[in-house]
Write an enzyme that holds these catalytic residues in place. Sequence first.
Site, PDB file in Angstrom:
ATOM      1  N   GLU A   1      36.752  50.070  50.041  1.00  0.00           N
ATOM      2  CA  GLU A   1      36.608  49.994  51.504  1.00  0.00           C
ATOM      3  C   GLU A   1      37.968  50.054  52.204  1.00  0.00           C
ATOM      4  O   GLU A   1      38.102  50.644  53.277  1.00  0.00           O
ATOM      5  CB  GLU A   1      35.842  48.712  51.882  1.00  0.00           C
ATOM      6  CG  GLU A   1      34.371  48.791  51.451  1.00  0.00           C
ATOM      7  CD  GLU A   1      33.625  47.482  51.628  1.00  0.00           C
ATOM      8  OE1 GLU A   1      34.062  46.482  51.015  1.00  0.00           O
ATOM      9  OE2 GLU A   1      32.634  47.451  52.361  1.00  0.00           O
TER      10      GLU A   1
ATOM     11  N   ALA B   1      37.174  42.339  46.706  1.00  0.00           N
ATOM     12  CA  ALA B   1      37.426  41.008  47.263  1.00  0.00           C
ATOM     13  C   ALA B   1      37.645  40.045  46.097  1.00  0.00           C
ATOM     14  O   ALA B   1      37.221  40.315  44.977  1.00  0.00           O
ATOM     15  CB  ALA B   1      36.216  40.572  48.083  1.00  0.00           C
TER      16      ALA B   1
ATOM     17  N   GLU C   1      29.175  45.884  44.756  1.00  0.00           N
ATOM     18  CA  GLU C   1      28.820  44.581  45.336  1.00  0.00           C
ATOM     19  C   GLU C   1      27.394  44.153  44.991  1.00  0.00           C
ATOM     20  O   GLU C   1      27.136  42.973  44.743  1.00  0.00           O
ATOM     21  CB  GLU C   1      28.987  44.609  46.861  1.00  0.00           C
ATOM     22  CG  GLU C   1      30.435  44.593  47.335  1.00  0.00           C
ATOM     23  CD  GLU C   1      31.042  45.983  47.490  1.00  0.00           C
ATOM     24  OE1 GLU C   1      30.519  46.942  46.881  1.00  0.00           O
ATOM     25  OE2 GLU C   1      32.032  46.103  48.232  1.00  0.00           O
TER      26      GLU C   1
ATOM     27  N   GLY D   1      35.617  45.952  48.032  1.00  0.00           N
ATOM     28  CA  GLY D   1      36.548  45.876  49.154  1.00  0.00           C
ATOM     29  C   GLY D   1      37.769  46.757  48.940  1.00  0.00           C
ATOM     30  O   GLY D   1      38.397  47.198  49.912  1.00  0.00           O
TER      31      GLY D   1
HETATM   32  C1  3H9 Z   1      33.666  42.780  47.410  1.00  0.00           C
HETATM   33  O1  3H9 Z   1      34.626  43.487  47.274  1.00  0.00           O
HETATM   34  C2  3H9 Z   1      33.072  42.417  48.743  1.00  0.00           C
HETATM   35  C3  3H9 Z   1      33.525  43.305  49.860  1.00  0.00           C
HETATM   36  O2  3H9 Z   1      32.692  44.444  49.975  1.00  0.00           O
HETATM   37  C4  3H9 Z   1      33.423  42.615  51.182  1.00  0.00           C
HETATM   38  C5  3H9 Z   1      34.241  41.405  51.385  1.00  0.00           C
HETATM   39  C6  3H9 Z   1      34.186  40.841  52.795  1.00  0.00           C
HETATM   40  N1  3H9 Z   1      37.917  38.738  41.940  1.00  0.00           N
HETATM   41  O3  3H9 Z   1      36.732  42.187  33.772  1.00  0.00           O
HETATM   42  P1  3H9 Z   1      38.074  41.860  33.244  1.00  0.00           P
HETATM   43  C7  3H9 Z   1      39.185  38.807  36.960  1.00  0.00           C
HETATM   44  S1  3H9 Z   1      32.908  42.089  46.072  1.00  0.00           S
HETATM   45  C8  3H9 Z   1      38.484  37.784  41.189  1.00  0.00           C
HETATM   46  O4  3H9 Z   1      38.169  40.982  32.066  1.00  0.00           O
HETATM   47  P2  3H9 Z   1      38.457  44.673  32.776  1.00  0.00           P
HETATM   48  C9  3H9 Z   1      38.246  38.552  35.805  1.00  0.00           C
HETATM   49  O5  3H9 Z   1      37.456  37.409  36.023  1.00  0.00           O
HETATM   50  C10 3H9 Z   1      33.939  42.513  44.695  1.00  0.00           C
HETATM   51  N2  3H9 Z   1      38.737  37.930  39.877  1.00  0.00           N
HETATM   52  O6  3H9 Z   1      38.948  43.174  32.987  1.00  0.00           O
HETATM   53  C11 3H9 Z   1      39.212  38.395  34.657  1.00  0.00           C
HETATM   54  O7  3H9 Z   1      39.737  37.080  34.722  1.00  0.00           O
HETATM   55  P3  3H9 Z   1      40.145  36.301  33.377  1.00  0.00           P
HETATM   56  C12 3H9 Z   1      33.715  43.908  44.258  1.00  0.00           C
HETATM   57  C13 3H9 Z   1      38.424  39.095  39.312  1.00  0.00           C
HETATM   58  O8  3H9 Z   1      39.674  45.485  32.682  1.00  0.00           O
HETATM   59  C14 3H9 Z   1      40.319  39.379  35.006  1.00  0.00           C
HETATM   60  O9  3H9 Z   1      40.199  39.618  36.415  1.00  0.00           O
HETATM   61  N3  3H9 Z   1      34.434  44.143  43.042  1.00  0.00           N
HETATM   62  C15 3H9 Z   1      37.831  40.130  40.033  1.00  0.00           C
HETATM   63  O10 3H9 Z   1      37.453  44.741  31.693  1.00  0.00           O
HETATM   64  C16 3H9 Z   1      40.215  40.702  34.286  1.00  0.00           C
HETATM   65  O11 3H9 Z   1      38.897  41.217  34.462  1.00  0.00           O
HETATM   66  C17 3H9 Z   1      33.897  43.906  41.841  1.00  0.00           C
HETATM   67  O12 3H9 Z   1      32.762  43.491  41.731  1.00  0.00           O
HETATM   68  C18 3H9 Z   1      37.565  39.920  41.406  1.00  0.00           C
HETATM   69  N4  3H9 Z   1      37.020  40.861  42.188  1.00  0.00           N
HETATM   70  O13 3H9 Z   1      37.695  45.064  34.115  1.00  0.00           O
HETATM   71  C19 3H9 Z   1      34.775  44.191  40.653  1.00  0.00           C
HETATM   72  N5  3H9 Z   1      37.613  41.169  39.206  1.00  0.00           N
HETATM   73  O14 3H9 Z   1      41.208  37.144  32.754  1.00  0.00           O
HETATM   74  C20 3H9 Z   1      34.543  43.174  39.588  1.00  0.00           C
HETATM   75  C21 3H9 Z   1      38.067  40.791  38.003  1.00  0.00           C
HETATM   76  O15 3H9 Z   1      40.587  34.977  33.888  1.00  0.00           O
HETATM   77  N6  3H9 Z   1      35.454  43.373  38.481  1.00  0.00           N
HETATM   78  N7  3H9 Z   1      38.554  39.545  38.048  1.00  0.00           N
HETATM   79  O16 3H9 Z   1      38.867  36.242  32.576  1.00  0.00           O
HETATM   80  C22 3H9 Z   1      35.249  44.273  37.510  1.00  0.00           C
HETATM   81  O17 3H9 Z   1      34.309  45.039  37.531  1.00  0.00           O
HETATM   82  C23 3H9 Z   1      36.214  44.280  36.364  1.00  0.00           C
HETATM   83  O18 3H9 Z   1      36.812  43.017  36.306  1.00  0.00           O
HETATM   84  C24 3H9 Z   1      37.331  45.364  36.453  1.00  0.00           C
HETATM   85  C25 3H9 Z   1      38.348  45.119  35.330  1.00  0.00           C
HETATM   86  C26 3H9 Z   1      36.688  46.733  36.301  1.00  0.00           C
HETATM   87  C27 3H9 Z   1      38.059  45.287  37.765  1.00  0.00           C
END
Ligand code: 3H9
Length: 696
Positions: A104, A62, A124, A101
Amino acid sequence: MPDAIGYELLGDIAVLKAQNPPVNALGYDVRTGLMDGIARAEADGARAVLIYGEGRTYFAGADIREFGKPPRGPALPDICDRIESSPLLVVSALHGTALGGGLEMALASHYRIAVPGARMGLPEVLIGVMPGAGGTQRLPRLVGLDATFDLVTSGRQFGAAEALELGVIDRVKDGPPREIGLAYARELLDSGAARRPISEMPAPAAIDFDAVYDTVLKKGRGAISAATAVRGIQASVELPFAEGMKRERELFMELMASDQRQGMIHAFFSERAVGKLPELKGVEPRELNAIGVIGGGTMGAGIATAALLSGLNVTMLEMTALAAEAAKGRIEGNLSGALKRGKISQAKFDDLTGKALTLSTDYDALKEADLVVEAVFEDMDVKKTVFTKLDAVCKPGAVLATNTSYLDVNEIAAVTSRPGDVIGLHFFSPAHVMKLLEVVVADKTAPDVVATGFALGKIMKKVSVRAGVCDGFIGNRILSAYRACADHMILDGASPYQIDKALVGFGFAMGPYAVADLAGLDIGWAVRKRLAPTRDARERVPSYPDQLCEDGHFGQKTGKGYYVYEAGKRAGVPNPDVPGLIDANRAELGITPRDFSDEEIVRRYMAAMVNEAARVVGEGIARRPLDVDMTLLFGYGFPRYRGGPLKWADMVGLDTLLADIKTYASEDSYFWQPAPLLEQLVAEGRSFDDLNKEAS
Ligand code: 3H9
């Protein structure tokens, strides 16, 4: 701007391509695009739908920037239901990181194929929520309860091979996600494969969910997200699918409304923002291949280990051959830990302790180093001698770093002919384990030297925080304030053990006295002695800890401090001598002890922490409140689910904290002077987060 979901009809297969860089987060546009895309595929008479992501990843979850804002457009669980119940056969092709998500969405698809390098997970709970788009309802039906508990409550990522073994995905194949997805969809259509909605699969049999809940809650040390997710998983077993989805939604929304979610999301974004300093935009770091470390004690050996593990060649300098051998032993000990945990192979171990590591007793060995970190005894004269020698031997442009925890980096830099090359790199012990690195910028430190400090932190996978020069920089300066507050409470009647217990109850990894024992009581002793000559007479400093040190009790390393440590055991039991020493100190000062509640202990301790942190930000020692938050989170065991002391302060209310400080000032007006920045923010009705936003 291109649509967030691209649509294409290839014969009887409709292709939905996510194009929402950088991580294809499932924001409003993506969700709307998916809803429209499925409807269009059905209207176009397609027989199958392929969903995949353009760029580096399938959906990474998400869009967490939308959290806390009013919901817009179709909700993710509804999209998942729509996809799963579509009469078309839906295939997802996964690459990059299919998280939250995102996974999911994949579970709502009827078939899943992934490239070998794909990573998956339901992280999450690590951002204070739980799967909220069917993850707790579909995953148990697919992989059973044990694997679901493991994956959901840990939030860990897992690779394609494990996913295949667990049954999370159906196939692993190398190639571009679009190509492997299309081929798979074609094959499924040609073989007459049926749709396969997970919601129609039987749920696992019931177990004792309360027991699992209790275990997970305890493990969370106050964090509630993982335990709440257990209740969601429970619903998958006890309720029909649609009812289970409703229950999952309720629990998800409860977490969404919690302070813990705010704290964790703040930590997530701050962790990424902390290393991005506006002043370093466009500044190139200097070259970093070989580094020198001076002093092979616990700290120096830890730094050398971290450097070796990140691929740097290390020259370790010690005073004698014997000391150099001992340093090598420490480094080997650290690396054998990595070997045992399977983090490095035997061949890598041999390489790191062989070719990559040079031991020497001669400063000339540092001639070629790109960066040298000094980790010798914490004494200004000793440090000055080291830097004079470094100035004489190091090549032009080499970065000269001190690992001092308290001393004035300007004074150290001044003994060299190149103060622009001098910087503080304050590692935390054990340096190959602890994530925090304070990059201490002195008055004359050149910008590319600062950039090199951050580059080293990045190579070592540290969370690097910029700090200015003052006694203790960001972390130890704030620590001195909250430790002093705790010391005052002891003089006034609390016990170190009650204080430790109350703070562990707040969520700290350890209480301040257990931490003091771990760090070594001699460190605080040396600081107290150093500051004694200039100390204000109004400052309340207890003398009983000096007594412990004078008796040779330095904490864990001598087996005795505030606690007594049995050989081989990490946790200690209260030292029975300490209450007597405290009583004597109180009697000497004419103090009649009073009772403290755990709540009062936490309140005072946190007020002292926030007040000093506000001073640190106000003086520019920390650039932004989030720099303080990350320092405390990654170096001082502050509970992540509270976001950091200044995020916590915002949530409690700065006016409440200021009122507390003013009340305490009636007892000790010297210690409890409100920080000007705190007073200013309260007067203006602003928060620390406002300052973070202004600085970004
Ligand atoms: C969810 O899914 C809830 C659902 O179950 C239900 C919903 C109803 N959203 O980390 P990075 C940005 S909860 C918005 O530097 P990497 C991040 O801030 C979500 N932005 O790169 C950064 O921005 P900036 C569950 C996001 O390669 C840029 O993307 N998912 C999100 O080291 C690059 O990120 C998670 O918790 C996001 N979801 O790692 C995943 N994710 O360039 C959380 C990232 O402006 N994310 N950004 O600084 C991660 O674990 C890592 O970011 C990921 C990439 C592995 C994806």
